[in-house]
Design an enzyme around this catalytic site. Structure first.
Site, PDB file in Angstrom:
ATOM      1  N   GLN A  75      -2.112 -18.297 -14.940  1.00 43.09           N
ATOM      2  CA  GLN A  75      -1.405 -17.543 -13.905  1.00 43.09           C
ATOM      3  C   GLN A  75      -0.987 -18.459 -12.765  1.00 43.09           C
ATOM      4  O   GLN A  75       0.147 -18.389 -12.284  1.00 43.09           O
ATOM      5  CB  GLN A  75      -2.289 -16.414 -13.373  1.00 43.09           C
ATOM      6  CG  GLN A  75      -2.547 -15.328 -14.414  1.00 43.09           C
ATOM      7  CD  GLN A  75      -3.470 -14.238 -13.932  1.00 43.09           C
ATOM      8  OE1 GLN A  75      -4.022 -14.308 -12.829  1.00 43.09           O
ATOM      9  NE2 GLN A  75      -3.664 -13.227 -14.755  1.00 43.09           N
ATOM     10  N   GLY A  81      -3.311  -8.766 -12.322  1.00 38.66           N
ATOM     11  CA  GLY A  81      -3.399 -10.097 -11.709  1.00 38.66           C
ATOM     12  C   GLY A  81      -2.230 -10.964 -12.129  1.00 38.66           C
ATOM     13  O   GLY A  81      -1.672 -11.726 -11.325  1.00 38.66           O
ATOM     14  N   ASP A  99     -10.201 -13.948 -22.087  1.00 35.94           N
ATOM     15  CA  ASP A  99     -10.209 -12.479 -21.994  1.00 35.94           C
ATOM     16  C   ASP A  99     -11.085 -11.825 -23.062  1.00 35.94           C
ATOM     17  O   ASP A  99     -11.201 -10.600 -23.099  1.00 35.94           O
ATOM     18  CB  ASP A  99      -8.776 -11.946 -22.111  1.00 35.94           C
ATOM     19  CG  ASP A  99      -7.932 -12.324 -20.902  1.00 35.94           C
ATOM     20  OD1 ASP A  99      -8.499 -12.514 -19.802  1.00 35.94           O
ATOM     21  OD2 ASP A  99      -6.707 -12.453 -21.054  1.00 35.94           O
ATOM     22  N   LYS A 112       0.567  -8.793 -23.584  1.00 38.09           N
ATOM     23  CA  LYS A 112       0.727  -8.524 -22.157  1.00 38.09           C
ATOM     24  C   LYS A 112       1.329  -9.731 -21.442  1.00 38.09           C
ATOM     25  O   LYS A 112       2.279  -9.589 -20.663  1.00 38.09           O
ATOM     26  CB  LYS A 112      -0.655  -8.177 -21.584  1.00 38.09           C
ATOM     27  CG  LYS A 112      -0.672  -7.791 -20.134  1.00 38.09           C
ATOM     28  CD  LYS A 112      -1.813  -6.830 -19.833  1.00 38.09           C
ATOM     29  CE  LYS A 112      -3.180  -7.481 -19.927  1.00 38.09           C
ATOM     30  NZ  LYS A 112      -3.478  -8.339 -18.764  1.00 38.09           N
ATOM     31  N   SER A 113       0.790 -10.909 -21.708  1.00 37.26           N
ATOM     32  CA  SER A 113       1.275 -12.118 -21.016  1.00 37.26           C
ATOM     33  C   SER A 113       2.748 -12.354 -21.312  1.00 37.26           C
ATOM     34  O   SER A 113       3.540 -12.676 -20.421  1.00 37.26           O
ATOM     35  CB  SER A 113       0.486 -13.345 -21.480  1.00 37.26           C
ATOM     36  OG  SER A 113      -0.859 -13.238 -21.119  1.00 37.26           O
ATOM     37  N   ARG A 162      -9.300  -9.374  -5.835  1.00 38.01           N
ATOM     38  CA  ARG A 162      -9.240 -10.612  -6.627  1.00 38.01           C
ATOM     39  C   ARG A 162      -8.657 -11.776  -5.825  1.00 38.01           C
ATOM     40  O   ARG A 162      -7.747 -11.597  -5.008  1.00 38.01           O
ATOM     41  CB  ARG A 162      -8.444 -10.348  -7.912  1.00 38.01           C
ATOM     42  CG  ARG A 162      -9.180  -9.320  -8.764  1.00 38.01           C
ATOM     43  CD  ARG A 162      -8.512  -9.066 -10.065  1.00 38.01           C
ATOM     44  NE  ARG A 162      -8.523 -10.241 -10.914  1.00 38.01           N
ATOM     45  CZ  ARG A 162      -7.866 -10.339 -12.063  1.00 38.01           C
ATOM     46  NH1 ARG A 162      -7.133  -9.320 -12.468  1.00 38.01           N
ATOM     47  NH2 ARG A 162      -7.936 -11.424 -12.780  1.00 38.01           N
ATOM     48  N   ARG A 167     -17.142  -9.652 -15.117  1.00 32.74           N
ATOM     49  CA  ARG A 167     -17.396  -9.303 -16.521  1.00 32.74           C
ATOM     50  C   ARG A 167     -18.758  -9.789 -17.018  1.00 32.74           C
ATOM     51  O   ARG A 167     -19.308  -9.190 -17.949  1.00 32.74           O
ATOM     52  CB  ARG A 167     -16.263  -9.842 -17.410  1.00 32.74           C
ATOM     53  CG  ARG A 167     -15.004  -9.026 -17.221  1.00 32.74           C
ATOM     54  CD  ARG A 167     -13.876  -9.442 -18.108  1.00 32.74           C
ATOM     55  NE  ARG A 167     -12.777  -8.488 -17.985  1.00 32.74           N
ATOM     56  CZ  ARG A 167     -11.515  -8.743 -18.305  1.00 32.74           C
ATOM     57  NH1 ARG A 167     -11.179  -9.940 -18.775  1.00 32.74           N
ATOM     58  NH2 ARG A 167     -10.583  -7.827 -18.173  1.00 32.74           N
TER      59      ARG A 167
HETATM   60  C1  S3P Z   1      -3.053 -14.647 -18.046  1.00 38.08           C
HETATM   61  C2  S3P Z   1      -3.928 -15.662 -17.734  1.00 38.08           C
HETATM   62  C3  S3P Z   1      -5.395 -15.484 -17.667  1.00 38.08           C
HETATM   63  C4  S3P Z   1      -5.836 -14.205 -18.368  1.00 38.08           C
HETATM   64  C5  S3P Z   1      -4.973 -13.032 -18.009  1.00 38.08           C
HETATM   65  C6  S3P Z   1      -3.522 -13.290 -18.402  1.00 38.08           C
HETATM   66  C7  S3P Z   1      -1.611 -14.921 -18.059  1.00 38.08           C
HETATM   67  O1  S3P Z   1      -5.785 -15.404 -16.306  1.00 38.08           O
HETATM   68  O2  S3P Z   1      -7.184 -13.914 -18.033  1.00 38.08           O
HETATM   69  O3  S3P Z   1      -5.410 -11.855 -18.660  1.00 38.08           O
HETATM   70  O4  S3P Z   1      -0.823 -14.098 -18.577  1.00 38.08           O
HETATM   71  O5  S3P Z   1      -1.208 -15.983 -17.550  1.00 38.08           O
HETATM   72  P1  S3P Z   1      -6.142 -16.730 -15.439  1.00 38.08           P
HETATM   73  O6  S3P Z   1      -4.881 -17.466 -15.193  1.00 38.08           O
HETATM   74  O7  S3P Z   1      -6.747 -16.188 -14.162  1.00 38.08           O
HETATM   75  O8  S3P Z   1      -7.141 -17.491 -16.275  1.00 38.08           O
END
Ligand code: S3P
Length: 442
Positions: free
Chosen positions: A179, A105, A325, A32-33, A133, A356
């Site tokens: 993020q 997010g 995660d 996903k990232s 959020r 969570r």
């Molecule tokens: C992600 C960073 C993480 C993770 C999210 C994906 C990313 O969040 O929990 O599922 O793709 O940069 P945080 O930056 O809030 O830790």
């Protein structure tokens, strides 16, 4: 489908039954990232970028739809493939339409950084969960760079005002967040001077690696990244590995069901993602990595998990960001372990797609587990689970974790509201049932 206020809610409930054994090869979908970032950098690049292994999830499709509204052509020649026809750093077009990030997010926070440096205004909105959020973690440092972003008391929607001139800053993140780091680096592409991000603990470095792959000069090491504005992104090919976070459910499932053996091919093994692998091994899990290799600049390998008796651990706090995660899945493993597992330093879990810590503690207690919840973690006591009905709180990872818990519960585990599994793991039910789960939908 039922309309609740302005949100459309799709309910889909699951029942997970206990099983005797799990066997087979499980090809989990793309990361996903990496998929989000490939779309965004592809959009800002000169030329057409080909993405293979793209996650066909609702989160990443929402990001693609946002970029299309901003004037980017994105073709889908096949399932799991995208061709992004980049418009260049200054080629996005403004739109009066709201930019809907859905449940994501990552989509919203990274896009906030990307949009902060544009000449036009934009509005980022999300679903019911995303609308709760915290966004100040990203808007505060972006405003320090000169961005203008209005929130609703720190929550979405985000109104990003265009036409601001951004200035690079050096920023130390108060919480470890890839993020937030990524949002600042994306804004930094448009800023005068240098943007530097320093992290309290290193987090996933996909933005940094991918910027380099798209030809943007960037200096990075675990825990820090630095770039300056005014360069060009050049289109490239991105090979997306299978998502470790999706593989995680099968690593736990294979570990806790006696006699099981599962193979998970071509899983991304970026060290900033594989904390659960270390945690499970500390608990006694039997997980081998085979065919370790590099694909598209990322380490990947085939994971082979065999059932093994687990024991409780004090989870080293240093592992927390590398498995941020994976805690819902870890909690299930901990109930199957002998003795107690102690988690500390994980308060971030309270601001994910759901709280969570609370969701897992409440749900597992409903199934008979003994859990002491703390503000930043929990102590989970190993012991048998019985059947019951639990709430996923619309959180994909909570839903999938309880599907795994159902494998070893003495009675059926009914999980309410699992529709959001499609945000990160379309096809979970088919893959799970294909290796021996007994998961039904209603
Ligand atoms: C992600 C960073 C993480 C993770 C999210 C994906 C990313 O969040 O929990 O599922 O793709 O940069 P945080 O930056 O809030 O830790």
């Amino acid at each position: 489908m039922a309309a609740v206020g302005e949100f459309i809610v799709t309910r889909l409930d699951w029942t997970s039954h206990n099983v005797r054994v799990l066997h087979g090869s499980v090809r989990v979908p793309g990361d996903k990232s990496v998929s989000h970032r490939a779309l965004m950098l592809g959009a800002l690049a000169e030329g057409s970028s080909h993405i293979r292994g793209f996650l066909e999830g609702e989160d990443t499709r929402a990001t693609a739809a946002v970029l299309q509204l901003l004037g980017v052509r994105i073709d889908a020649p096949a399932d799991g493939e995208r061709v992004v026809h980049g418009v260049g750093l200054h080629g996005l077009r403004g739109t009066a339409a709201q930019l809907d990030c859905g449940n994501a997010g990552t989509g919203m926070r990274l896009l906030a950084g990307l949009l902060a440096g544009q000449a036009f205004d934009s509005t980022l909105v999300g679903d019911e969960s995303l609308s709760k959020r915290p966004m100040r973690r990203v808007t505060d440092p972006l405003e320090r760079m000169g961005a203008k972003i209005d929130t609703q008391n720190g929550l979405p929607p985000l109104q990003v005002r265009g036409g601001q001139s951004l200035q690079g800053i050096a920023y130390t993140l108060p919480v470890a967040s890839a993020q937030v780091k990524s949002a600042l680096l994306l804004a930094g592409l448009y800023a005068k001077g240098e943007t530097e991000v320093i992290e309290p603990h290193p987090t996933r470095d996909y933005t940094e690696r991918m910027l380099a792959a798209f030809g943007w000069p960037i200096d990075f090491a675990p825990g820090r990244a630095r770039l300056s504005g005014g360069h060009t992104l050049r289109a490239t090919q991105v090979d997306v590995p299978a998502d470790f976070s999706s593989a995680a459910f099968f690593l736990v499932a294979g570990s806790i069901v006696p006699g099981s053996e599962l193979r998970l091919p071509t899983v991304g093994l970026n060290p900033r993602r594989t904390g659960l692998l270390q945690a499970l091994r500390l608990m006694g899990a039997d997980i081998r990595v085979e065919n370790e290799r590099e694909s598209g600049g990322e380490p990947v390998g085939d994971l082979v998990v065999r059932h093994a008796p687990l024991h409780g651990i004090e989870l080293p706090e240093a592992l927390v960001p590398d498995m941020i995660d994976e805690f819902p899945a870890l909690f299930v493993a901990a109930t199957a372990a002998q003795g107690k597992t102690v988690v500390r330093g994980a308060a971030e879990l309270r601001v994910k797609e759901s709280d969570r810590l609370a969701a897992m503690a409440t749900g597992l207690r409903t199934l008979g587990a003994v859990i002491d919840e703390t503000p930043d973690g929990a102590t989970i006591h190993g012991g048998p689970l019985h059947g019951g009905t639990i709430e996923s709180h619309g959180d994909h990872r909570i839903a999938m974790s309880f599907a795994v818990a159902g494998l070893i519960a003495s009675g059926a585990v009914r999980i309410n509201d699992c529709a959001n599994v499609a945000t990160s793991f379309p096809g979970f039910i088919e893959l799970a049932n294909g290796c021996g789960f007994r998961l039904e939908t209603a």
